[in-house]
Each structure stands twice: as structure tokens, then as C-alpha cells.
Design a protein around this motif. Sequence first.
Motif, PDB file in Angstrom:
ATOM      1  N   ARG A 109      80.697 -20.389 -29.423  1.00  0.00           N
ATOM      2  CA  ARG A 109      80.032 -20.861 -28.199  1.00  0.00           C
ATOM      3  C   ARG A 109      80.779 -20.429 -26.942  1.00  0.00           C
ATOM      4  O   ARG A 109      80.239 -20.474 -25.850  1.00  0.00           O
ATOM      5  N   LYS A 169      89.771 -19.899 -29.516  1.00  0.00           N
ATOM      6  CA  LYS A 169      89.414 -20.988 -28.592  1.00  0.00           C
ATOM      7  C   LYS A 169      90.609 -21.819 -28.122  1.00  0.00           C
ATOM      8  O   LYS A 169      90.780 -22.051 -26.932  1.00  0.00           O
ATOM      9  N   ASP A 204      90.187 -28.588 -30.489  1.00  0.00           N
ATOM     10  CA  ASP A 204      89.541 -28.341 -29.196  1.00  0.00           C
ATOM     11  C   ASP A 204      89.213 -29.645 -28.472  1.00  0.00           C
ATOM     12  O   ASP A 204      88.449 -29.642 -27.512  1.00  0.00           O
ATOM     13  N   ASP A 258      85.143 -32.694 -25.908  1.00  0.00           N
ATOM     14  CA  ASP A 258      85.244 -31.564 -26.817  1.00  0.00           C
ATOM     15  C   ASP A 258      85.069 -30.305 -25.975  1.00  0.00           C
ATOM     16  O   ASP A 258      83.987 -30.055 -25.433  1.00  0.00           O
TER      17      ASP A 258
HETATM   18 MG    MG Z   1      84.389 -28.658 -31.151  1.00  0.00          MG
END
Ligand code: MG
Length: 334
Positions: free
Chosen positions: A13, A23, A108, A218
Motif C-alpha cells: 500500500r 515499510k 507498522d 497503523d
Molecule cells: Mg498494518
Amino acid sequence: MKAVVLVGGFGTRLRPLTLTTPKQMLPVIDRPMLEHVIGGLGAHGVDEVTLSLGYKEDVFREAYPAGECARVALKYAVEPEPLDTAGAVRFAAEAAGIDETFIVINGDVFTDLDVRSVWDRHHEVGAAGTIALTPVDDPSRYGVVPTDEAGKVLGFVEKPPRDEAPTNWINAGTYVLEPSVLAGIDPGRRVSIERETFPAIVADGGLWAVQSDAYWVDAGTPDTYLQIQMDLLDGVRGQPVEGVSADAMIADGATVERSVVMAGASVAAGAVVRDAVISFGATVRAGATVEGSVIGPNAVIGERAKLTAMTMIGDGAVVDAGRALEGGRLPESD
Ligand code: MG
Ligand code: GDD
């Protein structure tokens, strides 16, 4: 307290930023997301973290070669192939030799949640697993967790359709687990903790939860990756943090408002940067506008370009002079 921190996902994403950087290694204000997360765990008494690694594991190991992150001892477990969330926990716990109660964190998640209160409740009720819950407006993109009044978990539904969510209390991605849980996870195949392991423990009556309304985000989407940084600037989590690095270059006649400009980045005269993140070494040329958007490390924004509405520019990408992007991605990726 020992913790396994899950950081092996692909971060799809957050492409194109995650095409080059996993990430949890994306920068947040002045250091990787992971350092904020592990620093928070350390502050609550975690003294050993095992990173559960997969995608771009080398980036983590190169950043912390001395086996320490945010003053917490670090171990690495690299999956030969992605094992999904439960498979990853089993693999990492075995690699780290964990044979006592331990903590699991989604890497995350930005939160002020006190993991020790979850730990204490876990022991009080003698649970097999205890998960922290946080309230959200739209539970459909999370694990939804109804409980009884004492906090015993009655069900675990991962990402239900919005109108079918039984409650707005969701899995905050922080768990305390007994080592006995590991035996219930098949080794060597993909197993989801949310879709397989937790529902199985619920059926045995061994899953408990602790509700918390502490700060919780998140950071795995473009909007939330930007939001956690704006929240730090705005003082939502305590004293407001300064977003413009002392090692950034802001020209006279540049406008920088409510934004993060990291070390080595520059903003030229006549440029406007508002509600935005300009990562390490990026260049915003004269007369360009960057609004509500994220510019990756070493990217170059050409003169008079106009980037708005959550545009994301990847590592080293170049936006031509005069180009307008609204919610755009460069390089394009799906
Ligand atoms: Mg997540
Ligand atoms: N090692 C490893 N291997 N890590 C993985 C794997 C894997 O195969 N798959 C995902 N991860 C890591 C990701 O890097 C991330 O840190 C964490 O596991 C959770 O994955 P996400 O992709 O961020 O999941 P999500 O945000 O859609 O949902 C999860 O988090 C929500 C709370 O933030 C679920 O746990 C939900 O139930 C929860 O509400």
C-alpha cells in the motif's frame, strides 16, 4: 520482556516508497519508523527484540549491524519464504530460542499503548494469548474483536465488510502469547495469526483482550504514514516535534508550513511545501508546490511542478518542470 516484531511484509500500500525501502525502514521525521516503534517497546520494559524479516531483510541488517536498535538488543530471523503472520511468529520464536511468555508486535503500529498492562492482565487471567484492542471509526480494514465484559474474546473476524463488523474495537497488533500457542501453528507453511490461530484459541476459550484508547495508528497506508508525522508536529502525542531538520536547506522566499523536511533536503525560493513530507536528500525546485503529499529520498521536484492530494514520489524519481500530479504515483506501480 522479549518481543517478536513482524516486519517481513511487502508494504504494497506504500508503493512506490516501499519498492526500495521496506515499510518499517521508511523515515518518520528523523529516523526509521522501526526506531520509533522499538524505542516505545524499550520504554515499556522490552529488553530483547527479534525482527521477523522477509522482504528486503538486508536493509534492516545493514542499518543495525551491531545487534541493537533504539538501545534494545536485536536478533534477526529471516524467513526462507513469507510464512504469513503466525508462520512468521513461530519461525522467529524458534530462531530466537523463546520458551517463555513473549510479546508480538506488528512493526507498522505507532502507539502509546502500555504493553506492560497487557502483559499483566495476561498473567492475571492465565490466558494463552492476550491482545490489545483500540477503537476505530471504520473497523473493516482491521481484525475485529468482540469480547465479554471481563475481556474474554468471543470471536476474531479479520477485515469484515463494514456493515458486518460486530464492534468497533479492533486488534491493535500487540499480543502477549504463551509459548504453547506456537505448537498450534503448522511449521513451514503460510499461517495467518488473524485468520487461523486466533479463531482456534477463541474456540478453546484461551484468548483475552485489553481495551485501550491510547494513541494508536497503523502507519501502513499513504494517509496514515503522513498522519503519524503530522501528529508529531501538531503535538498530538506530547510536545510538538520540530519537522524541519537543521541540516535541510530552506531558501529565502520558500514557504514551508506544517511539514517535515529531512536532512539534506532542499526547498528553493518561491516553492510552497504544506502538510507534506520531504524525505532525506530530496530537492524541491523553485516555484514548485507540494501539498498533502510525500516525496521520497533523493527525489527531484522540477520547477513549478504541482503535487497535491497524496501524491507519492519514489526514491530518486524526477518530476519534470511544470508537471501537475493529483494523487499520483511516480514511478507508477500497482
Ligand atoms: Mg498494518
Ligand atoms: N515476517 C513476516 N512474514 N512479516 C509479515 C508477513 C510475513 O509473511 N506478512 C505480513 N508481515 C508483517 C508486516 O510487515 C506488518 O508489520 C505486520 O506483519 C502486519 O501486516 P500488515 O500488512 O500491516 O497487516 P494489516 O495492517 O493489514 O492488518 C494487521 O494489523 C492490524 C492492526 O494494525 C492485522 O493484524 C489486523 O488484524 C490488525 O487490526
